[in-house]
Design a protein around this motif. Structure first.
Motif, PDB file in Angstrom:
ATOM      1  N   THR A  86       0.834  -1.450   0.187  1.00  0.00           N
ATOM      2  CA  THR A  86      -0.152   0.018   0.020  1.00  0.00           C
ATOM      3  C   THR A  86       0.966   0.629   0.315  1.00  0.00           C
ATOM      4  N   PRO A  87       0.291   2.374  -0.757  1.00  0.00           N
ATOM      5  CA  PRO A  87       1.092   3.297  -0.946  1.00  0.00           C
ATOM      6  C   PRO A  87       1.914   4.330   0.761  1.00  0.00           C
ATOM      7  N   ARG A  88       0.613   3.973   1.971  1.00  0.00           N
ATOM      8  CA  ARG A  88       1.290   4.353   3.162  1.00  0.00           C
ATOM      9  C   ARG A  88       0.988   3.565   4.373  1.00  0.00           C
ATOM     10  N   GLY A  89       1.352   2.180   3.910  1.00  0.00           N
ATOM     11  CA  GLY A  89       1.474   0.965   5.120  1.00  0.00           C
ATOM     12  C   GLY A  89      -0.041   1.018   5.766  1.00  0.00           C
ATOM     13  N   ILE A  90      -1.047   1.444   4.709  1.00  0.00           N
ATOM     14  CA  ILE A  90      -2.884   1.283   5.274  1.00  0.00           C
ATOM     15  C   ILE A  90      -3.735   1.172   4.616  1.00  0.00           C
ATOM     16  N   THR A  91      -4.365   0.180   4.933  1.00  0.00           N
ATOM     17  CA  THR A  91      -5.631  -0.319   4.045  1.00  0.00           C
ATOM     18  C   THR A  91      -6.474   0.231   3.707  1.00  0.00           C
ATOM     19  N   PHE A  92      -7.428   0.387   3.158  1.00  0.00           N
ATOM     20  CA  PHE A  92      -8.615   0.303   2.602  1.00  0.00           C
ATOM     21  C   PHE A  92      -9.208   0.372   1.100  1.00  0.00           C
ATOM     22  N   ASP A  93     -10.275   0.784   1.450  1.00  0.00           N
ATOM     23  CA  ASP A  93     -11.433  -0.560   0.223  1.00  0.00           C
ATOM     24  C   ASP A  93     -11.033  -2.016  -0.570  1.00  0.00           C
ATOM     25  N   VAL A  94     -10.957  -2.078   0.229  1.00  0.00           N
ATOM     26  CA  VAL A  94     -10.905  -3.798   0.273  1.00  0.00           C
ATOM     27  C   VAL A  94     -12.628  -4.451  -0.783  1.00  0.00           C
ATOM     28  N   GLY A  95     -12.051  -4.808  -1.666  1.00  0.00           N
ATOM     29  CA  GLY A  95     -13.970  -5.597  -2.453  1.00  0.00           C
ATOM     30  C   GLY A  95     -13.941  -6.501  -1.139  1.00  0.00           C
ATOM     31  N   ARG A  96     -15.777  -7.005  -1.205  1.00  0.00           N
ATOM     32  CA  ARG A  96     -15.981  -8.177  -0.213  1.00  0.00           C
ATOM     33  C   ARG A  96     -15.985  -9.436  -0.946  1.00  0.00           C
ATOM     34  N   THR A  97     -15.184  -9.508  -2.003  1.00  0.00           N
ATOM     35  CA  THR A  97     -15.245 -11.190  -2.858  1.00  0.00           C
ATOM     36  C   THR A  97     -14.278 -10.775  -2.336  1.00  0.00           C
ATOM     37  N   CYS A  98     -12.740  -9.649  -2.708  1.00  0.00           N
ATOM     38  CA  CYS A  98     -11.986 -10.365  -2.213  1.00  0.00           C
ATOM     39  C   CYS A  98     -11.777 -10.914  -1.122  1.00  0.00           C
ATOM     40  N   ALA A  99     -12.585  -9.589  -0.145  1.00  0.00           N
ATOM     41  CA  ALA A  99     -11.770 -10.465   1.208  1.00  0.00           C
ATOM     42  C   ALA A  99     -12.109 -11.281   1.609  1.00  0.00           C
ATOM     43  N   HIS A 100     -13.922 -12.062   0.722  1.00  0.00           N
ATOM     44  CA  HIS A 100     -14.606 -13.402   0.985  1.00  0.00           C
ATOM     45  C   HIS A 100     -12.556 -14.483   0.666  1.00  0.00           C
ATOM     46  N   ALA A 101     -12.362 -13.829  -0.324  1.00  0.00           N
ATOM     47  CA  ALA A 101     -11.622 -15.228  -0.521  1.00  0.00           C
ATOM     48  C   ALA A 101      -9.909 -15.390   0.589  1.00  0.00           C
ATOM     49  N   VAL A 102      -9.605 -14.122   0.359  1.00  0.00           N
ATOM     50  CA  VAL A 102      -8.514 -13.934   1.429  1.00  0.00           C
ATOM     51  C   VAL A 102      -8.656 -14.943   3.223  1.00  0.00           C
ATOM     52  N   ARG A 103     -10.088 -14.322   4.044  1.00  0.00           N
ATOM     53  CA  ARG A 103     -10.373 -14.894   4.355  1.00  0.00           C
ATOM     54  C   ARG A 103     -11.051 -17.158   3.967  1.00  0.00           C
ATOM     55  N   GLN A 104     -11.127 -16.998   3.244  1.00  0.00           N
ATOM     56  CA  GLN A 104     -11.551 -18.664   3.233  1.00  0.00           C
ATOM     57  C   GLN A 104      -9.730 -19.062   2.730  1.00  0.00           C
ATOM     58  N   HIS A 105      -8.678 -18.881   2.332  1.00  0.00           N
ATOM     59  CA  HIS A 105      -7.270 -19.204   2.543  1.00  0.00           C
ATOM     60  C   HIS A 105      -6.830 -18.836   3.861  1.00  0.00           C
ATOM     61  N   ALA A 106      -6.173 -17.892   4.086  1.00  0.00           N
ATOM     62  CA  ALA A 106      -6.620 -17.684   5.885  1.00  0.00           C
ATOM     63  C   ALA A 106      -6.115 -18.770   6.631  1.00  0.00           C
ATOM     64  N   ILE A 107      -7.831 -18.177   6.400  1.00  0.00           N
ATOM     65  CA  ILE A 107      -8.279 -18.642   7.685  1.00  0.00           C
ATOM     66  C   ILE A 107      -9.297 -19.835   8.103  1.00  0.00           C
ATOM     67  N   ASN A 108      -9.685 -20.401   7.361  1.00  0.00           N
ATOM     68  CA  ASN A 108     -10.466 -21.701   6.614  1.00  0.00           C
ATOM     69  C   ASN A 108      -9.506 -22.714   6.266  1.00  0.00           C
ATOM     70  N   HIS A 109      -8.303 -22.089   5.443  1.00  0.00           N
ATOM     71  CA  HIS A 109      -7.432 -23.048   4.466  1.00  0.00           C
ATOM     72  C   HIS A 109      -7.754 -23.374   4.163  1.00  0.00           C
ATOM     73  N   VAL A 110      -8.460 -22.911   2.513  1.00  0.00           N
ATOM     74  CA  VAL A 110      -9.123 -23.093   2.232  1.00  0.00           C
ATOM     75  C   VAL A 110      -8.309 -23.686   0.834  1.00  0.00           C
ATOM     76  N   PRO A 111      -7.981 -24.519  -0.267  1.00  0.00           N
ATOM     77  CA  PRO A 111      -7.745 -24.332  -1.438  1.00  0.00           C
ATOM     78  C   PRO A 111      -7.443 -23.764  -2.661  1.00  0.00           C
ATOM     79  N   ALA A 112      -5.995 -22.834  -2.775  1.00  0.00           N
ATOM     80  CA  ALA A 112      -6.717 -21.211  -3.531  1.00  0.00           C
ATOM     81  C   ALA A 112      -7.510 -21.906  -4.624  1.00  0.00           C
ATOM     82  N   GLN A 113      -7.298 -22.539  -5.222  1.00  0.00           N
ATOM     83  CA  GLN A 113      -8.059 -22.805  -6.400  1.00  0.00           C
ATOM     84  C   GLN A 113     -10.143 -22.610  -6.196  1.00  0.00           C
ATOM     85  N   GLN A 114     -10.390 -22.573  -5.010  1.00  0.00           N
ATOM     86  CA  GLN A 114     -11.534 -23.583  -4.566  1.00  0.00           C
ATOM     87  C   GLN A 114     -12.232 -21.128  -3.984  1.00  0.00           C
ATOM     88  N   CYS A 115     -10.843 -20.643  -3.454  1.00  0.00           N
ATOM     89  CA  CYS A 115     -10.776 -19.633  -2.583  1.00  0.00           C
ATOM     90  C   CYS A 115     -12.664 -19.042  -3.255  1.00  0.00           C
TER      91      CYS A 115
END
Length: 310
Positions: A86-115
């Motif tokens: 990020t430009p200043r180390g601050i995250t903003f404006d994360v899309g809902r579907t992208c955030a869902h995929a990241v959580r699926q991978h990071a928290i639920n350990h879903v394989p990447a191609q199923q996220c």
């Protein structure tokens, strides 16, 4: 394409993103941007780029490292959760579907191609906004491999076939521009390419969603006919329309960010189409100089351009 031209394409997309951030989701006609500004839709200073560019940087770095799909989602997680890329180390404006995929991978350990969410109502523009650099990676690959790679890079965040087809159409347009075609001719070529999709698959069934692009007179659409939501079809149509109707790079970028709606992403998607359509032009220096944390951008963009340039 020479490395300097690839670098221009990448920088132009980042600048387009930052130009549009202050007006994101503002109604059409309620504002008029003439250059790089700050704040507005987000409490961010001028030159701040959003998730469009941050996730593109993740993609670029992952390609340079020959990383896996899992590695790419790890990078997305570091962006979303810790403000990296990020430009200043601050995250903003994360899309809902992208955030869902990241959580699926990071928290639920879903394989990447199923996220990637495969629901029809998850067809946002979060894959389209970051996928343009693949055009340079796939420039010399056969169409079947281009489609397979496009699918893989899309579905880590967006699993519905419509999102995959949108990414494929966009990258195929860039592919034809790289081959020296103009955008109108590229649309005709890509229309023919789409007929080669296996009719028994869900992907071929989604091609009609994009049919308006291939009518032959799409460039004659009036402004009121151009929709600017975060829906992948709307974003791709708006970006292509901007590129078809522009007369130069600078005015094209300004037209994109003044459309109203999801203009930072529309401009980000339009930028490579514009930069490749006007290869003799460069992004205005004052806009590039206004970008926050240019060293981070060039830390990734320069070696990528050098790797894939002629």
């Amino acid at each position: 394409m020479k490395s300097a031209q690839i670098l221009t394409v990448l920088r132009t997309a980042a600048v387009a993103d930052a130009l549009g951030v202050p007006a994101e989701m503002k109604p059409r006609g309620s504002y008029q941007l003439t250059g790089m500004t700050g704040y507005g839709s987000w409490p961010q200073p001028a030159g701040s780029w959003s998730d469009d560019t941050s996730m593109t940087l993740c993609l670029l770095q992952n390609i340079l490292e020959a990383g896996s799909d899992e590695d790419l989602l790890d990078k997305f997680e570091h962006y979303m959760m810790f403000g990296e890329w990020t430009p200043r180390g601050i995250t903003f404006d994360v899309g809902r579907t992208c955030a869902h995929a990241v959580r699926q991978h990071a928290i639920n350990h879903v394989p990447a191609q199923q996220c990637g969410d495969a629901a029809e109502n998850a067809n946002g523009n979060g894959a389209l906004m970051r996928i343009a650099p693949l055009a340079f990676v796939l420039a010399k690959q056969p169409v079947a491999e281009r489609f397979a790679t496009t699918k893989a890079y899309t579905t880590v965040t967006h699993g519905h076939p419509r999102a995959v087809v949108g990414s494929f159409i966009y990258l195929e347009l860039l592919h034809e521009l790289l081959a020296g075609q103009d955008l109108m001719t590229a649309l005709t070529t890509v229309k023919a390419t789409l007929t080669g999709l296996n009719p028994a698959t869900a992907f071929a069934a989604e091609v009609p969603a994009y049919q308006r692009l291939f009518t032959g007179n799409f460039q004659n659409c009036q402004l009121d006919d151009i929709h600017t939501s975060a829906y992948v079809v709307d974003t791709l149509e708006a970006a292509v329309w901007v590129a078809l109707t522009a007369t130069d790079l600078r005015s094209g970028l300004l037209r994109a960010v003044n459309l109203g709606g999801d203009v930072d992403t529309i401009a980000t998607v339009a930028a490579p189409l514009l930069a490749m359509s006007y290869p003799e032009q460069t992004v205005p220096a004052e806009w590039w100089q206004a970008m926050i944390n240019r060293p981070l951008l060039d830390q990734v963009m320069v070696p990528f351009a050098q790797r894939f340039g002629d």
